[in-house]
Design a protein around this motif. Structure first.
Motif, PDB file in Angstrom:
ATOM      1  N   ARG A 333       0.808  -1.215   0.000  1.00  0.00           N
ATOM      2  CA  ARG A 333       0.000   0.000   0.000  1.00  0.00           C
ATOM      3  C   ARG A 333       0.844   1.269   0.000  1.00  0.00           C
ATOM      4  O   ARG A 333       0.395   2.309  -0.488  1.00  0.00           O
ATOM      5  CB  ARG A 333      -0.910   0.012   1.234  1.00  0.00           C
ATOM      6  CG  ARG A 333      -1.912  -1.141   1.266  1.00  0.00           C
ATOM      7  CD  ARG A 333      -2.547  -1.295   2.631  1.00  0.00           C
ATOM      8  NE  ARG A 333      -3.518  -2.375   2.666  1.00  0.00           N
ATOM      9  CZ  ARG A 333      -4.073  -2.848   3.786  1.00  0.00           C
ATOM     10  NH1 ARG A 333      -3.744  -2.323   4.944  1.00  0.00           N
ATOM     11  NH2 ARG A 333      -4.954  -3.832   3.724  1.00  0.00           N
ATOM     12  N   LYS A 334       2.060   1.184   0.569  1.00  0.00           N
ATOM     13  CA  LYS A 334       2.897   2.379   0.699  1.00  0.00           C
ATOM     14  C   LYS A 334       4.200   2.257  -0.093  1.00  0.00           C
ATOM     15  O   LYS A 334       4.507   3.097  -0.931  1.00  0.00           O
ATOM     16  CB  LYS A 334       3.219   2.634   2.176  1.00  0.00           C
ATOM     17  CG  LYS A 334       2.009   2.886   3.055  1.00  0.00           C
ATOM     18  CD  LYS A 334       2.420   3.010   4.513  1.00  0.00           C
ATOM     19  CE  LYS A 334       1.209   3.192   5.414  1.00  0.00           C
ATOM     20  NZ  LYS A 334       1.596   3.238   6.854  1.00  0.00           N
ATOM     21  N   TYR A 335       4.979   1.230   0.203  1.00  0.00           N
ATOM     22  CA  TYR A 335       6.269   1.093  -0.480  1.00  0.00           C
ATOM     23  C   TYR A 335       6.642  -0.379  -0.610  1.00  0.00           C
ATOM     24  O   TYR A 335       6.181  -1.240   0.142  1.00  0.00           O
ATOM     25  CB  TYR A 335       7.370   1.852   0.277  1.00  0.00           C
ATOM     26  CG  TYR A 335       7.857   1.144   1.523  1.00  0.00           C
ATOM     27  CD1 TYR A 335       8.880   0.199   1.461  1.00  0.00           C
ATOM     28  CD2 TYR A 335       7.283   1.413   2.766  1.00  0.00           C
ATOM     29  CE1 TYR A 335       9.313  -0.465   2.609  1.00  0.00           C
ATOM     30  CE2 TYR A 335       7.715   0.759   3.911  1.00  0.00           C
ATOM     31  CZ  TYR A 335       8.730  -0.179   3.830  1.00  0.00           C
ATOM     32  OH  TYR A 335       9.163  -0.840   4.949  1.00  0.00           O
ATOM     33  N   ALA A 356       2.331   0.212  -8.838  1.00  0.00           N
ATOM     34  CA  ALA A 356       2.606   1.585  -9.260  1.00  0.00           C
ATOM     35  C   ALA A 356       1.309   2.350  -9.505  1.00  0.00           C
ATOM     36  O   ALA A 356       1.196   3.542  -9.172  1.00  0.00           O
ATOM     37  CB  ALA A 356       3.470   1.585 -10.515  1.00  0.00           C
ATOM     38  N   ARG A 357       0.313   1.693 -10.048  1.00  0.00           N
ATOM     39  CA  ARG A 357      -0.983   2.344 -10.292  1.00  0.00           C
ATOM     40  C   ARG A 357      -1.679   2.695  -8.979  1.00  0.00           C
ATOM     41  O   ARG A 357      -2.507   3.615  -8.950  1.00  0.00           O
ATOM     42  CB  ARG A 357      -1.866   1.432 -11.134  1.00  0.00           C
ATOM     43  CG  ARG A 357      -1.408   1.339 -12.595  1.00  0.00           C
ATOM     44  CD  ARG A 357      -2.200   0.292 -13.363  1.00  0.00           C
ATOM     45  NE  ARG A 357      -1.839   0.295 -14.784  1.00  0.00           N
ATOM     46  CZ  ARG A 357      -2.200  -0.650 -15.648  1.00  0.00           C
ATOM     47  NH1 ARG A 357      -2.957  -1.678 -15.233  1.00  0.00           N
ATOM     48  NH2 ARG A 357      -1.827  -0.577 -16.910  1.00  0.00           N
ATOM     49  N   ARG A 358      -1.334   1.973  -7.893  1.00  0.00           N
ATOM     50  CA  ARG A 358      -1.877   2.297  -6.577  1.00  0.00           C
ATOM     51  C   ARG A 358      -1.046   3.354  -5.876  1.00  0.00           C
ATOM     52  O   ARG A 358      -1.242   3.632  -4.692  1.00  0.00           O
ATOM     53  CB  ARG A 358      -1.929   1.038  -5.698  1.00  0.00           C
ATOM     54  CG  ARG A 358      -2.830  -0.066  -6.201  1.00  0.00           C
ATOM     55  CD  ARG A 358      -3.061  -1.139  -5.115  1.00  0.00           C
ATOM     56  NE  ARG A 358      -1.823  -1.707  -4.601  1.00  0.00           N
ATOM     57  CZ  ARG A 358      -1.197  -2.758  -5.109  1.00  0.00           C
ATOM     58  NH1 ARG A 358      -1.681  -3.342  -6.220  1.00  0.00           N
ATOM     59  NH2 ARG A 358      -0.096  -3.234  -4.571  1.00  0.00           N
ATOM     60  N   SER A 359      -0.064   3.926  -6.600  1.00  0.00           N
ATOM     61  CA  SER A 359       0.854   4.948  -6.063  1.00  0.00           C
ATOM     62  C   SER A 359       1.789   4.391  -4.996  1.00  0.00           C
ATOM     63  O   SER A 359       2.269   5.132  -4.134  1.00  0.00           O
ATOM     64  CB  SER A 359       0.076   6.142  -5.506  1.00  0.00           C
ATOM     65  OG  SER A 359      -0.644   6.778  -6.539  1.00  0.00           O
ATOM     66  N   LYS A 361       5.310   3.271  -3.763  1.00  0.00           N
ATOM     67  CA  LYS A 361       6.684   3.622  -4.112  1.00  0.00           C
ATOM     68  C   LYS A 361       7.496   2.340  -4.251  1.00  0.00           C
ATOM     69  O   LYS A 361       7.527   1.509  -3.343  1.00  0.00           O
ATOM     70  CB  LYS A 361       7.300   4.531  -3.054  1.00  0.00           C
ATOM     71  CG  LYS A 361       6.458   5.747  -2.683  1.00  0.00           C
ATOM     72  CD  LYS A 361       6.237   6.654  -3.871  1.00  0.00           C
ATOM     73  CE  LYS A 361       5.548   7.955  -3.477  1.00  0.00           C
ATOM     74  NZ  LYS A 361       4.152   7.780  -3.054  1.00  0.00           N
ATOM     75  N   ASP A 392       8.357   8.993 -10.974  1.00  0.00           N
ATOM     76  CA  ASP A 392       7.658   9.326  -9.732  1.00  0.00           C
ATOM     77  C   ASP A 392       7.181   8.083  -8.998  1.00  0.00           C
ATOM     78  O   ASP A 392       6.711   8.181  -7.859  1.00  0.00           O
ATOM     79  CB  ASP A 392       6.468  10.244 -10.026  1.00  0.00           C
ATOM     80  CG  ASP A 392       5.450   9.587 -10.959  1.00  0.00           C
ATOM     81  OD1 ASP A 392       5.877   8.822 -11.851  1.00  0.00           O
ATOM     82  OD2 ASP A 392       4.254   9.855 -10.798  1.00  0.00           O
ATOM     83  N   LYS A 393       7.323   6.914  -9.606  1.00  0.00           N
ATOM     84  CA  LYS A 393       6.844   5.671  -8.994  1.00  0.00           C
ATOM     85  C   LYS A 393       7.976   4.712  -8.626  1.00  0.00           C
ATOM     86  O   LYS A 393       7.787   3.859  -7.764  1.00  0.00           O
ATOM     87  CB  LYS A 393       5.888   4.951  -9.955  1.00  0.00           C
ATOM     88  CG  LYS A 393       4.665   5.767 -10.342  1.00  0.00           C
ATOM     89  CD  LYS A 393       3.712   5.910  -9.185  1.00  0.00           C
ATOM     90  CE  LYS A 393       2.539   6.816  -9.506  1.00  0.00           C
ATOM     91  NZ  LYS A 393       1.942   6.651 -10.805  1.00  0.00           N
ATOM     92  N   SER A 512      10.728  14.055  -4.071  1.00  0.00           N
ATOM     93  CA  SER A 512       9.295  14.356  -4.112  1.00  0.00           C
ATOM     94  C   SER A 512       8.477  13.409  -3.248  1.00  0.00           C
ATOM     95  O   SER A 512       7.262  13.599  -3.107  1.00  0.00           O
ATOM     96  CB  SER A 512       8.791  14.302  -5.559  1.00  0.00           C
ATOM     97  OG  SER A 512       8.795  12.965  -6.045  1.00  0.00           O
ATOM     98  N   TRP A 513       9.134  12.392  -2.661  1.00  0.00           N
ATOM     99  CA  TRP A 513       8.404  11.394  -1.888  1.00  0.00           C
ATOM    100  C   TRP A 513       8.248  11.763  -0.412  1.00  0.00           C
ATOM    101  O   TRP A 513       7.644  10.997   0.344  1.00  0.00           O
ATOM    102  CB  TRP A 513       9.090  10.040  -1.988  1.00  0.00           C
ATOM    103  CG  TRP A 513       8.933   9.382  -3.327  1.00  0.00           C
ATOM    104  CD1 TRP A 513       8.201   9.844  -4.380  1.00  0.00           C
ATOM    105  CD2 TRP A 513       9.532   8.156  -3.756  1.00  0.00           C
ATOM    106  NE1 TRP A 513       8.308   8.995  -5.446  1.00  0.00           N
ATOM    107  CE2 TRP A 513       9.110   7.931  -5.094  1.00  0.00           C
ATOM    108  CE3 TRP A 513      10.370   7.225  -3.157  1.00  0.00           C
ATOM    109  CZ2 TRP A 513       9.506   6.824  -5.819  1.00  0.00           C
ATOM    110  CZ3 TRP A 513      10.761   6.114  -3.880  1.00  0.00           C
ATOM    111  CH2 TRP A 513      10.342   5.904  -5.200  1.00  0.00           C
TER     112      TRP A 513
END
Length: 532
Positions: A333-335, A356-359, A361, A392-393, A512-513
């Motif tokens: 969910r996070k990284y 990656a689509r779930r953002s 990292k 960004d991912k 940016s993270w």
């Protein structure tokens, strides 16, 4: 079953999920790992005790540490234990097809081809590799006896371009058992500290004439509790299967002979059950699971390129390492943080894309020095798939001057996996050889090969821990690893707190993270890799 175990662990397979009764203790780099193994080996002292080891490579003269106060070598330690009645057994792989090739061409003739992959195969499985060190271990004497003579097995089974890559130490003492699962081999250049502070080139512990021009980063885990019974299961399966292999003899073109790969073999079954599998002071974790990968085919017959069904298990396939990684990545969910020699598993592209689509990292840390090629690595990585995810991912980093040999994954400060499985398809699934790997160098010899497989056998232990404090195993390991690569002290409370906060710590991989860390890390060995 705890919901968190159902989220991360696959169902089915030959091993069970152990809940609230087992634990792992991550061990980072060779100094810490080998010291822990040496301490446990020392506690096995009498008949009824046992030391069982699976490995990709062992050196008979391997030193557990660099201290002059403990000059003992692996062979001497194990032979001394065997002489007292401890049941000592080691299994390591070899390639009988390579040995067959040496009956037609000399090693010098093969090396004169200047094929780096072929040279690696010769170093690993040729006369000066596992063949030599098996012989040295078998001949190690205590008094007039050679107590290891029947207790070192060379396993030539498996797929043509795959290998047995499992790395495990299992110790039974006084009826109680403890295990170790790792990616690390018992070789001199692996003996490095977490500090990595020796000036390069650094000295070999076993050969003062040679030097090492890189640091070595690796990892393993101490395994405690009922999950250790799964280690017995796999070791017993490997030993028993080796007893079914036909013996082989070789006469090389240069005149050297191997009258028998396994001239004397201990025929009794390994001691398969521990009376107890106690925990140390460690708190049991919500879930611990031992995953494995095994080839489905075997080239144990007379034709060096003919694959037949592998008969080690009565089940169709065991690829729970791949199932574990796929399910865990799908739960992120996070990284997702991965350290590995490689980052090339096509079988994981689908779940990484969805992450990656779930953002989520995605962080991959690889080596700045290549173990396979013996040189610094280009700070660019050709991967159309990773490039498609966007900067960004995903962040890919190198560790300067360092071979990253750890095979681990941490997710969301809840999940950790450590073991021998690389982030490649051959460690996760039944993999068809496409050429380009070290084992594929034998294609020059086996010109009639049209289709072949390259599955490696692997062992990886995974654990989940949902505690929201500094005792959390996944979070602690993550902080220790990040501090090591940044060349800062995790004992500094400011550093610990900032790295523990993901809204700050993730910024070291991508500004940016998160918010930037405030501590100085100008000596960091982390280098950004350009994805092209």
């Amino acid at each position: 079953m705890h919901k968190i175990n159902a989220r991360y662990f696959p169902s089915g397979g030959p091993t069970r999920i152990e809940e609230d009764n087992s634990a792992i203790i991550p061990l980072v780099d060779g100094e810490e790992y080998f010291n822990a193994v040496r301490m446990e080996i020392g506690r096995a002292q009498s008949p009824g005790d046992a030391i069982y080891m699976l490995g990709w490579r062992f050196e008979a003269d391997f030193r557990f540490n660099k201290s002059s106060n403990d000059p003992s070598e692996l062979g001497t330690v194990l032979a001394s234990k065997a002489a007292t009645g401890v049941d000592v057994r080691i299994i390591m792989p070899t390639k009988w097809q390579l040995l067959d090739w040496l009956q037609k061409e000399t090693e010098k003739e093969l090396r004169d081809r200047n094929n780096n992959d072929l040279n690696n195969l010769l170093n690993w499985f040729g006369p000066k590799g596992n063949i030599l060190h098996t012989d040295l271990l078998r001949k190690k004497t205590i008094g007039r006896d050679s107590p290891l003579s029947s207790r070192i097995l060379l396993d030539y089974s498996g797929e043509l371009f795959g290998t047995h890559h499992q790395k495990m130490v299992l110790i039974l003492r006084g009826g109680a058992a403890v295990g170790f699962v790792a990616g690390i081999d018992f070789l001199a250049d692996r003996l490095d500290s977490r500090r990595h502070d020796e000036k390069l080139p650094r000295p070999y512990s076993t050969n003062q004439k040679d030097t090492i021009k890189y640091y070595w980063h690796d990892a393993g885990a101490r395994v405690e509790g009922p999950v250790v019974k799964s280690l017995f299961y796999f070791f017993n399966a490997r030993w028993s299967y080796c007893l079914t292999l036909s013996d082989r003899a070789f006469k090389f073109k240069d005149g050297q002979t191997i009258p028998s790969l396994n001239p004397r073999v201990e025929m009794t079954s390994p001691r398969g059950k521990a009376q107890s599998t106690p925990l140390s002071s460690t708190t049991p974790l919500k879930g611990v699971y031992l995953a494995a990968n095994f080839p489905e085919r075997d080239v144990k017959g007379s034709n060096p390129a003919f694959h037949e069904p592998h008969g080690m298990f009565a089940r169709p396939s065991i690829h729970t390492t791949g199932e574990l990684y796929k399910k865990a990545i799908g739960s992120a969910r996070k990284y997702i943080y991965i350290e590995d020699q490689y980052f090339s598993a096509q079988s994981m592209e689908g779940v990484l894309l969805e992450a990656a689509r779930r953002s989520v990292k995605i962080i991959a840390v690889i080596g700045g020095f290549s173990d396979d090629e013996g040189k610094s690595v280009d700070p660019r990585l050709s991967s159309p798939f990773l490039k498609s995810l966007g900067n960004d991912k995903v962040a890919v980093m190198q560790v300067k001057d360092t071979i990253v040999h750890s095979k681990l994954m941490i997710i969301d400060d809840e999940f950790v996996a450590i073991g021998s499985a690389n982030f490649t398809d051959r460690s996760f699934i039944e993999a068809e050889d496409k050429g380009g790997g070290a084992d594929s160098a034998m294609r020059d010899f086996l010109r009639d090969v049209k289709q072949a497989w390259s599955t490696d056998s692997e062992l990886t232990v995974a654990a989940v821990d949902d505690r929201r404090n500094d005792l959390n195993v996944a979070m602690r390991l993550r902080i220790l690893l990040w501090a090591e690569h940044l060349r800062v002290s995790a004992e500094d409370q400011v550093i610990w707190r900032q790295l523990s906060d993901l809204e700050v710590g993730l910024s070291i991989f991508n500004k940016s993270w998160g918010r930037p860390v405030s501590f100085d890390h100008g000596n960091s060995r982390l280098l950004h890799v350009e994805i092209v």
